[in-house]
Design an enzyme around this catalytic site. Structure first.
Site, PDB file in Angstrom:
ATOM      1  N   GLU A 154     -11.941   1.685   4.869  1.00 29.28           N
ATOM      2  CA  GLU A 154     -10.501   1.886   4.824  1.00 29.28           C
ATOM      3  C   GLU A 154     -10.116   2.507   6.149  1.00 29.28           C
ATOM      4  O   GLU A 154     -10.495   3.650   6.453  1.00 29.28           O
ATOM      5  CB  GLU A 154     -10.094   2.788   3.668  1.00 29.28           C
TER       6      GLU A 154
ATOM      7  N   ASN B 238      -4.970   0.668   1.723  1.00 32.50           N
ATOM      8  CA  ASN B 238      -4.597   1.097   0.384  1.00 32.50           C
ATOM      9  C   ASN B 238      -3.092   0.935   0.179  1.00 32.50           C
ATOM     10  O   ASN B 238      -2.290   1.290   1.037  1.00 32.50           O
ATOM     11  CB  ASN B 238      -4.998   2.552   0.170  1.00 32.50           C
TER      12      ASN B 238
ATOM     13  N   ASP C 144      -4.874   2.434  -5.974  1.00 28.97           N
ATOM     14  CA  ASP C 144      -5.159   3.630  -6.757  1.00 28.97           C
ATOM     15  C   ASP C 144      -4.096   4.691  -6.515  1.00 28.97           C
ATOM     16  O   ASP C 144      -3.452   4.734  -5.472  1.00 28.97           O
ATOM     17  CB  ASP C 144      -6.546   4.175  -6.422  1.00 28.97           C
ATOM     18  N   GLU C 145      -3.920   5.542  -7.494  1.00 24.41           N
ATOM     19  CA  GLU C 145      -3.138   6.774  -7.372  1.00 24.41           C
ATOM     20  C   GLU C 145      -1.706   6.557  -6.847  1.00 24.41           C
ATOM     21  O   GLU C 145      -1.182   7.368  -6.098  1.00 24.41           O
ATOM     22  CB  GLU C 145      -3.893   7.775  -6.489  1.00 24.41           C
TER      23      GLU C 145
ATOM     24  N   TYR D 132     -20.017  10.297  -4.953  1.00 32.66           N
ATOM     25  CA  TYR D 132     -19.188  10.596  -3.787  1.00 32.66           C
ATOM     26  C   TYR D 132     -19.786  11.687  -2.892  1.00 32.66           C
ATOM     27  O   TYR D 132     -20.505  12.567  -3.366  1.00 32.66           O
ATOM     28  CB  TYR D 132     -17.804  11.074  -4.246  1.00 32.66           C
TER      29      TYR D 132
ATOM     30  N   ASP E 199     -11.328  14.215   2.856  1.00 34.76           N
ATOM     31  CA  ASP E 199     -10.167  14.992   2.404  1.00 34.76           C
ATOM     32  C   ASP E 199      -9.925  16.248   3.228  1.00 34.76           C
ATOM     33  O   ASP E 199      -8.803  16.577   3.554  1.00 34.76           O
ATOM     34  CB  ASP E 199     -10.343  15.392   0.944  1.00 34.76           C
TER      35      ASP E 199
END
Length: 628
Positions: free
Chosen positions: A205, A246, A307-308, A406, A450
């Site tokens: 990504e 995304n 997603d999300e 993850y 993140d």
């Protein structure tokens, strides 16, 4: 005058927390080549060999070895093997058409063997010669990876035969270079080591610098030449590189400067992370991105994320979505139907470009009446109402991308020992363990950023080495080849790492006191103490002030200062502050200094300031380092 003594001084906010990338890079030199041959009855490889019929004697690799290949496909495999043998310090091995002789390595692609070997399996037979046969080029290639692992343990390969076929067709790594820029050297190391361990799919990504939408070119992007080089390496090493943009959530890297495309809530506030799925212009914009990516990514897959979309909010805040759904699908339609409709329209457009769609699973909440288009691959990472077994029963290919796999930069790290001891395999999803492999395409480990400053690339690489080894084992072969986790880690150590990787943990200059000079402006700087960090970067401490060079100003993204042109200053030295770590590389008779996290170079301006800039926006300053 550039006076360094005075002037230097949510991902996505996603629930899946995400930590960055890194992959099986090495933090140490490759394993010595002259190791004693293993004493196990089955040669030690990773993934392990599930069957091995021993023979008599050994195959001996020596200076007279040649690579024998007869057809074009076999010669391509042999040429790659020759490159890797040379990179491993095994000399220059010629590729010839034969006939073969004692000591040779024979590479053969025989399509007639597809029934037993499939697209990726191979047969390896070691005797006076070593023969590798695949029904397809990929299978023969994977046989050469096994050979490289055996030669990493010594010159003698025990005589015997194996037929080695993967259990799952998709064996992957996901890297979110979203928002941040991960060095291409690091990515290329990952591709090599993935292939060495028979992993075949890299999801990235990332943002490709856009010609059509220059307003989207905030830092973190890759140039087209960088992507083409990475894709070419993937093709050579049979790693399919799948791009992801995304959408319709997490779109802020693209539309933060396009409020006309942003979803507006009931208070009239635009949402930079949410694309307006009801607006034709927004869909046209996303299609144009697919077109641009298609110019540099030849993969037959398109990952749209999905997603999300409503993370931190809900559809009730956007009544226009419900109205859109009812107008298009009738009064019983739900806002979720509008979301699924967007997914399906993207899938239809991707299909028109010869690409199949992949999505994350968490958007499939069961609140929709419109089904996702058949054939869409669902990558399952989060336990929600719709279980993997239901998706498989509905005919969707499902990949296991479990959160338990993850690695999050500065956050959650998968517990590989626990998974190994539990004999985890791709049937173990978040919230459900399946009895059968049917319908499961494979599994993938995900590396997310993140907290951008939580760990450096080299630290992520070290943390990812064994998790990626474990994933390779569990997707290709028996998930528990050794009685203990210690035995498995010893296996990983024995096979080492891929030939041709760059050791990114060894700075080209030694620790010490240096004077820095900017070769462009011909100005001199005061002294700096250069000190290697445990993860292989350098800190630069001013001998005049006792402070360290750091980049901290400008707009923060994922806790990183990623604004081009922002100042580099002298700040209180802190060994835990990753923003004070710099990568030093040779360039044009001097050195370029790149911040380990922002991936922007240290540049001197004509008026005496120090700033950081992407290397394609401003030619990096070349510094001379003179030891004092």
């Amino acid at each position: 005058m550039t006076d360094l003594s005075s002037t230097i001084a949510p991902r996505r906010h996603r629930h899946r927390l995400i930590g960055t990338v890194a992959a099986f890079l090495l933090l140490a030199a490759p394993a010595p080549l002259a190791r004693a041959a293993p004493q196990d009855p089955v040669p030690r490889t990773l993934p392990s060999l599930t069957n091995w019929t021993p023979g008599h004697g050994t195959y001996s690799y020596g200076p007279g070895a040649r690579l024998v290949a007869h057809d074009a496909a076999s010669r391509r495999v042999a040429a790659t093997l020759a490159d890797d043998l040379h990179a491993a310090g095994r000399g220059t091995v010629p590729v010839t058409g034969g006939p073969s002789r004692t000591g040779d390595i024979v590479v053969d692609v025989e399509p007639s063997r597809s029934g037993s070997l499939g697209a990726e399996g191979y047969e390896l037979h070691a005797a006076q010669r070593l023969e590798i046969t695949g029904a397809a080029e990929a299978g023969a290639f994977y046989g050469t990876r096994t050979l490289l692992q055996l030669l990493a343990q010594g010159d003698q390969v025990p005589a015997g035969r194996t037929v080695d076929v993967p259990r799952y067709r998709e064996r992957g790594v996901g890297v979110c270079a979203c928002y941040v820029h991960i060095s291409t050297d690091w990515m290329e190391n990952l591709v090599r080591d993935m292939a060495y361990h028979k992993l075949n799919q890299l999801l990235v990504e990332l943002k490709v610098k856009s010609d059509r939408h220059p307003e989207a070119n905030t830092w973190g992007y890759y140039t087209r030449s960088e992507i083409r080089r990475l894709v070419a390496l993937g093709e050579k090493y049979h790693v399919t590189i799948i791009p992801e943009i995304n959408s319709p959530g997490h779109m802020d890297p693209w539309i933060e400067n396009r409020p006309d495309l942003q979803l507006t809530d009931s208070d009239g506030k635009p949402q930079p992370s949410r694309l307006d799925i009801t607006a034709p212009a927004a869909f046209d914009y996303y299609k144009s991105l697919i077109d641009e990516y298609g110019e540099v990514f030849p993969a037959k897959w398109w990952h749209m994320g999905a997603d999300e979309y409503m993370l931190g909010s809900d559809f009730a805040k956007y009544p226009q979505i419900a109205a859109y759904a009812k107008k298009k699908f009738g009064e019983n339609a739900t806002p979720q139907d509008a979301f699924i409709d967007f997914v399906n329209r993207v899938g239809e457009y991707a299909a028109s470009k010869g690409k199949r769609l992949r999505i994350w699973n968490d958007g499939l909440t069961g609140a929709n009446t419109v089904p996702v288009t058949a054939g869409t691959t669902v990558e399952h990472w989060l336990g929600v109402k719709v279980k993997p077994s239901e998706l498989i029963a509905q005919g969707y290919p499902v990949m296991n991308s479990a959160y338990s796999l993850y690695l999050i930069r500065g956050g959650f790290h998968t517990d590989t020992q626990k998974l190994y001891d539990e004999q985890w395999d791709p049937r173990s999803f978040e919230g459900e363990k399946l009895a059968s492999r049917e319908g499961i395409t494979g599994a993938k480990i995900s590396l997310w950023p993140d907290n951008g400053r939580g760990e450096t690339e080299n630290e992520v690489a070290a943390a990812a080495r064994l998790p990626l080894s474990h994933l390779a084992q569990a997707t290709w072969s028996d998930p528990h080849p050794d009685a203990t986790y210690a035995g498995f880690t010893a296996r990983a150590e024995d096979v080492g790492t891929a030939p041709g990787q760059r050791d990114l943990t060894q700075p080209p200059v030694a620790d010490g006191m240096y004077t820095l000079a900017d070769t462009r402006h011909r100005t001199q700087a005061a002294g700096f103490a250069l000190t290697r960090t445990p993860d292989g970067y350098l800190t630069l401490k001013s001998t005049a002030t006792g402070n360290c060079l750091e980049t901290r100003s400008g707009k923060l993204t994922l806790n990183l200062p990623l604004q081009p042109g922002s100042a580099v200053t002298r700040e209180t030295c802190d060994a835990k502050n990753t923003l004070q770590r710099w990568q030093v590389t040779r360039s044009g008779g001097g050195y370029v200094l790149t911040n380990a996290l922002t991936r922007m170079t240290l540049n001197a301006t004509p008026d005496g300031r120090l700033v950081q800039n992407p290397p394609d926006q401003q030619t990096p300053t070349v510094w001379t380092l003179t030891q004092r």
